[in-house]
Design a protein around this motif. Structure first.
Motif, PDB file in Angstrom:
ATOM      1  N   MET A  75       0.844  -1.039   0.020  1.00 25.55           N
ATOM      2  CA  MET A  75      -0.070  -0.006   0.040  1.00 25.55           C
ATOM      3  C   MET A  75       0.527   1.176  -0.038  1.00 25.55           C
ATOM      4  SD  MET A  75      -2.971   1.005   2.624  1.00 25.55           S
ATOM      5  CE  MET A  75      -2.735   2.448   3.658  1.00 25.55           C
ATOM      6  N   TYR A  76       0.634   2.100  -0.929  1.00 19.64           N
ATOM      7  CA  TYR A  76       1.353   3.375  -0.840  1.00 19.64           C
ATOM      8  C   TYR A  76       1.084   4.262   0.502  1.00 19.64           C
ATOM      9  CZ  TYR A  76       2.584   8.000  -2.188  1.00 19.64           C
ATOM     10  OH  TYR A  76       3.243   9.420  -2.198  1.00 19.64           O
ATOM     11  N   ARG A  77       2.322   4.836   0.958  1.00 19.28           N
ATOM     12  CA  ARG A  77       2.183   5.760   2.077  1.00 19.28           C
ATOM     13  C   ARG A  77       2.800   7.007   1.478  1.00 19.28           C
ATOM     14  NH1 ARG A  77       0.628   3.753   7.102  1.00 19.28           N
ATOM     15  NH2 ARG A  77       1.751   5.486   8.019  1.00 19.28           N
ATOM     16  N   PRO A  78       2.591   8.136   1.453  1.00 19.04           N
ATOM     17  CA  PRO A  78       3.053   9.153   1.130  1.00 19.04           C
ATOM     18  C   PRO A  78       4.260   9.813   1.847  1.00 19.04           C
ATOM     19  CG  PRO A  78       0.841   9.756   1.895  1.00 19.04           C
ATOM     20  CD  PRO A  78       0.982   8.620   1.928  1.00 19.04           C
ATOM     21  N   LEU A  79       4.166   9.411   3.065  1.00 17.47           N
ATOM     22  CA  LEU A  79       5.189   9.666   4.237  1.00 17.47           C
ATOM     23  C   LEU A  79       5.402   8.187   5.077  1.00 17.47           C
ATOM     24  CD1 LEU A  79       3.961  12.673   6.029  1.00 17.47           C
ATOM     25  CD2 LEU A  79       5.771  12.689   4.366  1.00 17.47           C
ATOM     26  N   PRO A  80       6.560   8.068   5.414  1.00 19.84           N
ATOM     27  CA  PRO A  80       6.843   6.981   6.499  1.00 19.84           C
ATOM     28  C   PRO A  80       5.914   7.038   7.727  1.00 19.84           C
ATOM     29  CG  PRO A  80       8.841   7.878   5.625  1.00 19.84           C
ATOM     30  CD  PRO A  80       7.937   9.020   5.311  1.00 19.84           C
ATOM     31  N   LYS A  81       5.593   6.004   8.393  1.00 21.92           N
ATOM     32  CA  LYS A  81       4.740   5.969   9.444  1.00 21.92           C
ATOM     33  C   LYS A  81       5.339   6.826  10.655  1.00 21.92           C
ATOM     34  CE  LYS A  81       5.932   1.645  11.311  1.00 21.92           C
ATOM     35  NZ  LYS A  81       5.389   0.223  11.675  1.00 21.92           N
ATOM     36  N   SER A  82       6.638   6.886  10.543  1.00 18.79           N
ATOM     37  CA  SER A  82       7.240   7.676  11.883  1.00 18.79           C
ATOM     38  C   SER A  82       7.134   9.324  11.708  1.00 18.79           C
ATOM     39  CB  SER A  82       8.686   7.182  11.815  1.00 18.79           C
ATOM     40  OG  SER A  82       9.548   7.642  10.655  1.00 18.79           O
ATOM     41  N   LEU A  83       6.417  10.045  10.666  1.00 14.88           N
ATOM     42  CA  LEU A  83       6.536  11.496  10.283  1.00 14.88           C
ATOM     43  C   LEU A  83       5.490  11.688  10.059  1.00 14.88           C
ATOM     44  CD1 LEU A  83       9.500  11.739   7.587  1.00 14.88           C
ATOM     45  CD2 LEU A  83       9.581  11.769  10.102  1.00 14.88           C
ATOM     46  N   THR A  84       5.193  13.030  10.409  1.00 12.61           N
ATOM     47  CA  THR A  84       3.886  13.779  10.167  1.00 12.61           C
ATOM     48  C   THR A  84       4.132  15.047   9.640  1.00 12.61           C
ATOM     49  OG1 THR A  84       1.604  13.994  10.898  1.00 12.61           O
ATOM     50  CG2 THR A  84       3.262  14.727  12.279  1.00 12.61           C
ATOM     51  N   ILE A  85       3.099  15.808   8.855  1.00  9.92           N
ATOM     52  CA  ILE A  85       2.969  17.104   8.520  1.00  9.92           C
ATOM     53  C   ILE A  85       2.311  17.848   9.454  1.00  9.92           C
ATOM     54  CG2 ILE A  85       2.584  18.528   6.659  1.00  9.92           C
ATOM     55  CD1 ILE A  85       2.907  16.283   4.689  1.00  9.92           C
ATOM     56  N   THR A  86       2.952  19.054  10.109  1.00  8.47           N
ATOM     57  CA  THR A  86       2.057  19.905  10.876  1.00  8.47           C
ATOM     58  C   THR A  86       2.713  21.251  10.695  1.00  8.47           C
ATOM     59  OG1 THR A  86       1.239  19.961  13.291  1.00  8.47           O
ATOM     60  CG2 THR A  86       3.419  19.341  12.893  1.00  8.47           C
ATOM     61  N   GLN A  87       2.157  22.248  11.479  1.00 10.78           N
ATOM     62  CA  GLN A  87       2.567  23.672  11.675  1.00 10.78           C
ATOM     63  C   GLN A  87       3.936  23.821  12.084  1.00 10.78           C
ATOM     64  OE1 GLN A  87       0.039  25.091   9.808  1.00 10.78           O
ATOM     65  NE2 GLN A  87       1.173  26.696  10.658  1.00 10.78           N
ATOM     66  N   SER A  88       5.045  24.511  11.361  1.00  8.49           N
ATOM     67  CA  SER A  88       6.136  24.690  11.794  1.00  8.49           C
ATOM     68  C   SER A  88       6.404  26.137  12.181  1.00  8.49           C
ATOM     69  CB  SER A  88       7.024  24.715  10.311  1.00  8.49           C
ATOM     70  OG  SER A  88       8.536  24.983  10.522  1.00  8.49           O
TER      71      SER A  88
ATOM     72  N   LEU B 169       8.018  14.179   1.038  1.00 10.07           N
ATOM     73  CA  LEU B 169       9.204  14.564   2.066  1.00 10.07           C
ATOM     74  C   LEU B 169      10.010  15.753   1.674  1.00 10.07           C
ATOM     75  CD1 LEU B 169      10.765  10.907   2.232  1.00 10.07           C
ATOM     76  CD2 LEU B 169       9.851  12.139   3.882  1.00 10.07           C
ATOM     77  N   GLY B 170      10.009  15.860   0.353  1.00  7.20           N
ATOM     78  CA  GLY B 170      10.878  17.024  -0.497  1.00  7.20           C
ATOM     79  C   GLY B 170       9.849  18.261  -0.290  1.00  7.20           C
ATOM     80  N   GLY B 171       8.790  18.052  -0.520  1.00  6.82           N
ATOM     81  CA  GLY B 171       7.664  19.181  -0.430  1.00  6.82           C
ATOM     82  C   GLY B 171       7.649  19.839   0.832  1.00  6.82           C
ATOM     83  N   PHE B 172       7.567  19.188   2.042  1.00  8.85           N
ATOM     84  CA  PHE B 172       7.228  19.649   3.263  1.00  8.85           C
ATOM     85  C   PHE B 172       8.318  19.719   4.382  1.00  8.85           C
ATOM     86  CE2 PHE B 172       3.255  18.248   1.727  1.00  8.85           C
ATOM     87  CZ  PHE B 172       2.484  19.324   1.900  1.00  8.85           C
ATOM     88  N   ILE B 173       9.638  19.653   3.822  1.00 10.58           N
ATOM     89  CA  ILE B 173      10.918  19.698   4.820  1.00 10.58           C
ATOM     90  C   ILE B 173      11.477  21.174   4.517  1.00 10.58           C
ATOM     91  CG2 ILE B 173      12.682  18.884   3.115  1.00 10.58           C
ATOM     92  CD1 ILE B 173      13.763  17.247   5.679  1.00 10.58           C
TER      93      ILE B 173
END
Length: 104
Positions: A1-14, A49-53
């Motif tokens: 199953m495709y996951r846009p991020l590894p399960k150990s990461l999340t996207i949130t306010q920086s 990963l590249g778009g939100f780091i």
């Protein structure tokens, strides 16, 4: 199953800029999260990963460059970059990289 991020990461306010990548758990030095960027036919594409780091002059990750080729058939030649941790990262910490593709 495709996951846009590894399960150990999340996207949130920086606190750096907009949204960022954050650790959902402690992460060991040398962890390879997979592809952050790919260059095909001269065009650079970002994955989530590249778009939100976000950028840092003292980053906790780096982009490891890989050149992919099929020498026997000549069907594909491209570069990709994987995101790899430079040190241990604590749960809740934002992942950062030193920008090399864009001006800061």
């Amino acid at each position: 199953m495709y996951r846009p991020l590894p399960k150990s990461l999340t996207i949130t306010q920086s606190g750096i800029n907009g949204l960022g990548l954050f650790a959902k758990e402690d992460i060991a030095k040398g962890t390879n999260f997979g592809m952050s960027h790919i260059k095909l036919n001269g065009n650079l594409f970002r994955t989530p990963l590249g778009g939100f780091i976000n950028h840092s002059d003292d980053p906790n990750t780096t982009k490891a460059e890989l050149f992919m080729t099929n020498e026997d058939r000549g069907k594909f030649n491209y570069k990709k970059w994987n995101l790899v941790t430079l040190r241990d990262i604590k749960k809740g910490e934002e992942l950062t990289v030193k920008y090399t593709f864009y001006n800061v």
